[in-house]
Design an enzyme around this catalytic site. Structure first.
Site, PDB file in Angstrom:
ATOM      1  N   CYS A 190      13.339  -3.027  96.971  1.00 35.06           N
ATOM      2  CA  CYS A 190      13.945  -2.110  96.000  1.00 35.06           C
ATOM      3  C   CYS A 190      12.884  -1.487  95.092  1.00 35.06           C
ATOM      4  O   CYS A 190      12.101  -0.668  95.555  1.00 35.06           O
ATOM      5  CB  CYS A 190      15.043  -2.824  95.224  1.00 35.06           C
ATOM      6  SG  CYS A 190      16.252  -1.680  94.503  1.00 35.06           S
ATOM      7  N   GLY A 197      15.234   0.537  86.206  1.00 34.10           N
ATOM      8  CA  GLY A 197      14.527   1.688  85.661  1.00 34.10           C
ATOM      9  C   GLY A 197      13.797   2.556  86.667  1.00 34.10           C
ATOM     10  O   GLY A 197      13.912   2.409  87.885  1.00 34.10           O
ATOM     11  N   HIS A 199      18.791  -4.802  99.837  1.00 39.86           N
ATOM     12  CA  HIS A 199      18.616  -6.177  99.372  1.00 39.86           C
ATOM     13  C   HIS A 199      18.921  -7.185 100.485  1.00 39.86           C
ATOM     14  O   HIS A 199      20.087  -7.467 100.766  1.00 39.86           O
ATOM     15  CB  HIS A 199      19.521  -6.446  98.162  1.00 39.86           C
ATOM     16  CG  HIS A 199      19.011  -5.850  96.897  1.00 39.86           C
ATOM     17  ND1 HIS A 199      18.279  -6.559  95.973  1.00 39.86           N
ATOM     18  CD2 HIS A 199      19.095  -4.584  96.419  1.00 39.86           C
ATOM     19  CE1 HIS A 199      17.949  -5.762  94.964  1.00 39.86           C
ATOM     20  NE2 HIS A 199      18.439  -4.562  95.226  1.00 39.86           N
ATOM     21  N   ASN A 207      21.310  -1.423  95.412  1.00 39.05           N
ATOM     22  CA  ASN A 207      21.424  -1.150  93.984  1.00 39.05           C
ATOM     23  C   ASN A 207      20.186  -0.397  93.533  1.00 39.05           C
ATOM     24  O   ASN A 207      19.197  -1.003  93.128  1.00 39.05           O
ATOM     25  CB  ASN A 207      21.580  -2.451  93.190  1.00 39.05           C
ATOM     26  CG  ASN A 207      21.573  -2.210  91.692  1.00 39.05           C
ATOM     27  OD1 ASN A 207      21.818  -1.091  91.233  1.00 39.05           O
ATOM     28  ND2 ASN A 207      21.271  -3.235  90.918  1.00 39.05           N
ATOM     29  N   GLU A 253      18.546 -10.373 100.462  1.00 44.94           N
ATOM     30  CA  GLU A 253      19.089 -11.646  99.971  1.00 44.94           C
ATOM     31  C   GLU A 253      20.614 -11.633  99.961  1.00 44.94           C
ATOM     32  O   GLU A 253      21.246 -12.693  99.852  1.00 44.94           O
ATOM     33  CB  GLU A 253      18.544 -11.968  98.579  1.00 44.94           C
ATOM     34  CG  GLU A 253      19.116 -11.159  97.439  1.00 44.94           C
ATOM     35  CD  GLU A 253      18.538  -9.777  97.304  1.00 44.94           C
ATOM     36  OE1 GLU A 253      18.994  -9.016  96.431  1.00 44.94           O
ATOM     37  OE2 GLU A 253      17.623  -9.426  98.092  1.00 44.94           O
TER      38      GLU A 253
END
Length: 358
Positions: A243, A218, A328, A285, A330
């Site tokens: 993020c 969102g 990201h 993302n 990870e």
């Protein structure tokens, strides 16, 4: 049965619907990775979104036990060009289609995904409706994802603890991925995950050595009520934002964010660290970015940049031990170039907040 994706522009794309056949509303986006569909369907950051895969063949390695990023699918629907009916990998226990069916996740196959992606690139991320009756759609009944507060739907409701270690990290959950916790535990941290709206006093009682503000779905501006807590935490403890967590840190210190035309989603996004001149190939993302011209007077400075479009990919604070990254580390799905960001964060904890360099 036949299924249809109706775009906000009025265009209709036909395919074959597998699984849940009720009408689904969401924001339609595309993902560019050749692999990683299992991580995508279970990533809470995709809450409220229909994901179009640009790679033409999806599902060929099936579904395994270890690559889920949450306990259930989070995307609203998956849209693919060609589906592999089998899972041709030794760790696979079920095909993608059966996973979607058992979890009521709509899967539309045989779609002209190339054409949909071209429309998204032209018009930007937009509302879409997946339906078996394209004549019945009504966009007046849908709310754009940017106007929805979706974090509460994916954040934990009670505290969770993982691992043991010399550093205690409190992870504020806006929709965290399991692999973020796994990476912290592997780096020697004890991790306590708390709901996104946990106040400062409750976190203070946990006596953390540092704070991680997680990814999530969102529009960050839908979380304005928690910005004072974010700033208070980041001013008191060494803090890493990933993020959405990165965007919230920027907003909390007075900067601004804006929505990208069609976001960055997929693997192999090149990012440069301007302090070391090192380039990382990253997994991303996100729909929103921090506006560089809004950083003046916030104490935050840009450190990481996207090489493709020049957008900000990370910040550090001039006086506080704060590091934020839009990508990201990870790396689920990969690549894993930037996983050492967790090492950098642990060094911040070990050095009591002094600046560290990867």
């Amino acid at each position: 049965m036949k299924g249809y994706v109706v775009l906000e522009t009025g265009e209709v794309f036909e395919g074959t619907l597998v699984g849940e056949n009720q009408e689904v509303h969401g924001e339609i986006v595309f993902f560019t990775g050749m692999t990683g569909y299992q991580e995508v369907l279970s990533d809470p950051s995709f809450k409220g979104q229909m994901v179009v895969f640009t790679y033409p063949l999806i599902g060929n390695y099936g579904i395994n036990e270890g690559d889920f990023e949450s306990i259930k699918p989070q995307a609203s629907a998956l849209i693919v060009s060609e589906l592999s009916e089998g899972g041709y990998h030794y760790e696979s226990y079920t095909p993608l289609a059966k996973c979607c069916e058992s979890n009521d996740l709509p899967l539309l196959i045989g779609v002209d995904t190339r054409a949909i992606v071209k429309r998204i690139r032209e018009h930007g991320d937009m509302r879409a409706i997946l339906t078996t009756n394209p004549e019945s759609v009504n966009f007046d009944a849908t709310i754009p994802l940017g106007e929805q507060e979706v974090v509460s739907a994916v954040s934990v409701k009670t505290m969770e603890q993982f691992g043991e270690g010399s550093h205690h990290v409190v992870l504020v959950d806006f929709g965290y991925k399991k692999s973020i916790v796994d990476s912290l535990v592997l780096a020697g941290c004890k991790v306590t995950v708390v709901p996104h709206d946990t106040d400062f006093s409750e976190i203070e009682k946990l006596h953390p050595n540092g704070i991680l503000l997680s990814n999530g779905p969102g529009n960050p501006k839908q979380l304005e009520e928690i910005l004072p807590t974010v700033k208070q935490l980041a001013s008191a403890y060494p803090t890493l934002g990933i993020c959405l967590g990165h965007q919230l840190l920027a907003l909390a210190f007075g900067a601004d964010t804006q929505k990208l035309r069609f976001g960055h989603r997929g693997a192999n996004q090149p990012v440069i660290d301007k302090e070391t001149n090192r380039v990382y190939m990253t997994s991303q993302n996100h729909s929103y970015v921090v506006k560089e011209d809004s950083l003046e007077g916030t104490g935050l400075s840009p450190r990481f940049f996207n090489i493709n479009d020049g957008s900000i990919e990370g910040l550090h604070h001039e006086t506080h031990p704060i590091l934020s990254i839009q990508f990201h580390p990870e790396a689920h799905p990969g690549p894993s170039d930037s996983e050492q960001m967790f090492k950098l964060f642990v060094e911040m904890l070990s050095n009591k907040g002094e600046k560290a360099y990867a």
